[in-house]
Motif scaffolding. Structure first.
Motif, PDB file in Angstrom:
ATOM      1  N   LEU A 180       0.678  -0.744   0.115  1.00  0.00           N
ATOM      2  CA  LEU A 180      -0.190  -0.165   0.029  1.00  0.00           C
ATOM      3  C   LEU A 180       0.638   1.109   0.018  1.00  0.00           C
ATOM      4  N   LYS A 181       0.584   2.093  -1.067  1.00  0.00           N
ATOM      5  CA  LYS A 181       1.246   3.435  -0.774  1.00  0.00           C
ATOM      6  C   LYS A 181       0.369   5.048  -0.881  1.00  0.00           C
ATOM      7  N   THR A 182       0.620   5.446   0.219  1.00  0.00           N
ATOM      8  CA  THR A 182      -0.012   6.801   0.087  1.00  0.00           C
ATOM      9  C   THR A 182       0.140   8.141  -0.972  1.00  0.00           C
ATOM     10  N   VAL A 183      -1.191   8.934  -2.194  1.00  0.00           N
ATOM     11  CA  VAL A 183       0.137   9.397  -2.723  1.00  0.00           C
ATOM     12  C   VAL A 183      -0.842  10.969  -2.836  1.00  0.00           C
ATOM     13  N   THR A 184      -0.713  11.540  -2.976  1.00  0.00           N
ATOM     14  CA  THR A 184      -1.655  12.983  -2.881  1.00  0.00           C
ATOM     15  C   THR A 184      -2.127  13.063  -5.177  1.00  0.00           C
ATOM     16  N   ASP A 185      -3.146  13.492  -4.934  1.00  0.00           N
ATOM     17  CA  ASP A 185      -3.548  13.731  -6.878  1.00  0.00           C
ATOM     18  C   ASP A 185      -3.244  15.680  -6.570  1.00  0.00           C
ATOM     19  N   SER A 186      -3.915  15.500  -7.685  1.00  0.00           N
ATOM     20  CA  SER A 186      -3.489  16.836  -8.688  1.00  0.00           C
ATOM     21  C   SER A 186      -4.025  18.042  -7.667  1.00  0.00           C
ATOM     22  N   ASP A 187      -5.598  17.126  -6.965  1.00  0.00           N
ATOM     23  CA  ASP A 187      -6.880  18.418  -6.157  1.00  0.00           C
ATOM     24  C   ASP A 187      -6.094  18.460  -5.039  1.00  0.00           C
ATOM     25  N   GLY A 188      -4.769  17.758  -4.769  1.00  0.00           N
ATOM     26  CA  GLY A 188      -3.775  17.757  -3.127  1.00  0.00           C
ATOM     27  C   GLY A 188      -4.892  17.235  -1.916  1.00  0.00           C
ATOM     28  N   ILE A 189      -5.382  15.798  -2.502  1.00  0.00           N
ATOM     29  CA  ILE A 189      -6.314  14.084  -1.893  1.00  0.00           C
ATOM     30  C   ILE A 189      -5.432  13.560  -2.153  1.00  0.00           C
ATOM     31  N   ARG A 190      -5.875  12.494  -0.337  1.00  0.00           N
ATOM     32  CA  ARG A 190      -4.606  12.139  -0.571  1.00  0.00           C
ATOM     33  C   ARG A 190      -5.697  10.231  -0.491  1.00  0.00           C
ATOM     34  N   GLN A 191      -5.102   9.775  -0.747  1.00  0.00           N
ATOM     35  CA  GLN A 191      -5.621   8.839  -1.486  1.00  0.00           C
ATOM     36  C   GLN A 191      -4.178   7.186  -1.169  1.00  0.00           C
ATOM     37  N   THR A 192      -4.827   5.857  -0.657  1.00  0.00           N
ATOM     38  CA  THR A 192      -4.067   4.895  -1.056  1.00  0.00           C
ATOM     39  C   THR A 192      -4.149   3.896  -1.631  1.00  0.00           C
ATOM     40  N   VAL A 193      -3.365   3.268  -2.656  1.00  0.00           N
ATOM     41  CA  VAL A 193      -3.405   2.866  -3.600  1.00  0.00           C
ATOM     42  C   VAL A 193      -3.069   1.496  -3.500  1.00  0.00           C
ATOM     43  N   GLU A 194      -2.429   0.703  -4.337  1.00  0.00           N
ATOM     44  CA  GLU A 194      -1.996  -0.410  -4.304  1.00  0.00           C
ATOM     45  C   GLU A 194      -0.926  -0.550  -5.490  1.00  0.00           C
ATOM     46  N   VAL A 195      -0.053  -0.964  -5.402  1.00  0.00           N
ATOM     47  CA  VAL A 195       1.086  -0.782  -6.352  1.00  0.00           C
ATOM     48  C   VAL A 195       2.119  -2.279  -5.848  1.00  0.00           C
ATOM     49  N   ASN A 196       2.877  -2.610  -7.413  1.00  0.00           N
ATOM     50  CA  ASN A 196       3.414  -3.865  -7.547  1.00  0.00           C
ATOM     51  C   ASN A 196       5.109  -3.405  -6.271  1.00  0.00           C
ATOM     52  N   LYS A 197       5.096  -4.233  -5.238  1.00  0.00           N
ATOM     53  CA  LYS A 197       6.490  -4.792  -5.186  1.00  0.00           C
ATOM     54  C   LYS A 197       7.679  -4.592  -5.897  1.00  0.00           C
ATOM     55  N   LYS A 198       8.706  -4.808  -6.372  1.00  0.00           N
ATOM     56  CA  LYS A 198       9.595  -5.317  -6.394  1.00  0.00           C
ATOM     57  C   LYS A 198      10.686  -6.016  -5.837  1.00  0.00           C
ATOM     58  N   VAL A 199      10.626  -7.497  -5.626  1.00  0.00           N
ATOM     59  CA  VAL A 199      11.249  -7.899  -5.365  1.00  0.00           C
ATOM     60  C   VAL A 199      12.530  -8.423  -5.392  1.00  0.00           C
ATOM     61  N   LYS A 200      13.638  -8.497  -5.297  1.00  0.00           N
ATOM     62  CA  LYS A 200      14.786  -8.817  -5.253  1.00  0.00           C
ATOM     63  C   LYS A 200      15.337 -10.012  -5.034  1.00  0.00           C
ATOM     64  N   GLN A 201      15.934 -11.291  -5.969  1.00  0.00           N
ATOM     65  CA  GLN A 201      16.306 -12.352  -5.443  1.00  0.00           C
ATOM     66  C   GLN A 201      17.508 -12.804  -4.548  1.00  0.00           C
ATOM     67  N   TRP A 202      17.387 -13.268  -3.281  1.00  0.00           N
ATOM     68  CA  TRP A 202      18.395 -12.968  -2.296  1.00  0.00           C
ATOM     69  C   TRP A 202      19.224 -14.608  -2.601  1.00  0.00           C
ATOM     70  N   TRP A 203      19.380 -14.703  -4.475  1.00  0.00           N
ATOM     71  CA  TRP A 203      20.090 -15.612  -4.656  1.00  0.00           C
ATOM     72  C   TRP A 203      21.156 -15.652  -5.652  1.00  0.00           C
TER      73      TRP A 203
END
Length: 147
Positions: free
Chosen positions: A54-77
């Motif tokens: 979950l990531k909180t973003v502010t749109d062009s109107d100044g309203i904060r919203q929580t959106v779901e974004v893909n997270k990059k996962v680096k492999q440990w091997w």
């Protein structure tokens, strides 16, 4: 006429503010190991692995919203000398796997063994076998923030 509060069971309770730091680090590394195992399973099956956050973003109107974004996962091997080496990380620091601190990876030969090793490492972390090594790695991570 009875009040609403008198119909409820009232207690005096205090929320625990600080979790045990050792337990917190164990759970943090365990969650990442389970994420790595899911990534290994997806790669073995030829699928793409996506993890959401979950990531909180502010749109062009100044309203904060929580959106779901893909997270990059680096492999440990990684592959070295035709063998796959698996490391455990705390933040960006590699956790030494031996008590002496001279061994930092596990060698595996195929994808099935990689998944089994990640699950065994998760059990070792939850069992407290790597507490000292994780604490050392966490001190290294924290030292970067103390400027």
């Amino acid at each position: 006429m009875s009040s609403i509060l008198s119909s409820l069971k009232l207690t005096s309770a205090k929320r625990q503010q600080v979790a045990n730091p050792t337990e917190f680090r164990r759970l943090k590394v365990s969650a990442k190991l389970r994420e790595q195992a899911a990534l290994a399973i997806a790669m073995k099956n030829g699928e793409t692995f996506t993890c959401k956050r979950l990531k909180t973003v502010t749109d062009s109107d100044g309203i904060r919203q929580t959106v779901e974004v893909n997270k990059k996962v680096k492999q440990w091997w990684f592959v070295q000398n035709n063998k796959v080496c698996v490391q455990v990380k705390y933040g960006s620091k590699v956790v030494p796997l031996s008590a002496k601190g001279d061994k930092n990876s596990v060698e595996v030969s195929n994808a099935d063994e990689l998944i089994q090793v990640l699950e065994k490492l998760d059990q070792a972390v939850l069992g407290g076998e790597l507490d000292t090594q994780i604490e050392i790695a966490s001190e290294g991570v924290r030292a970067r923030f103390a400027k």
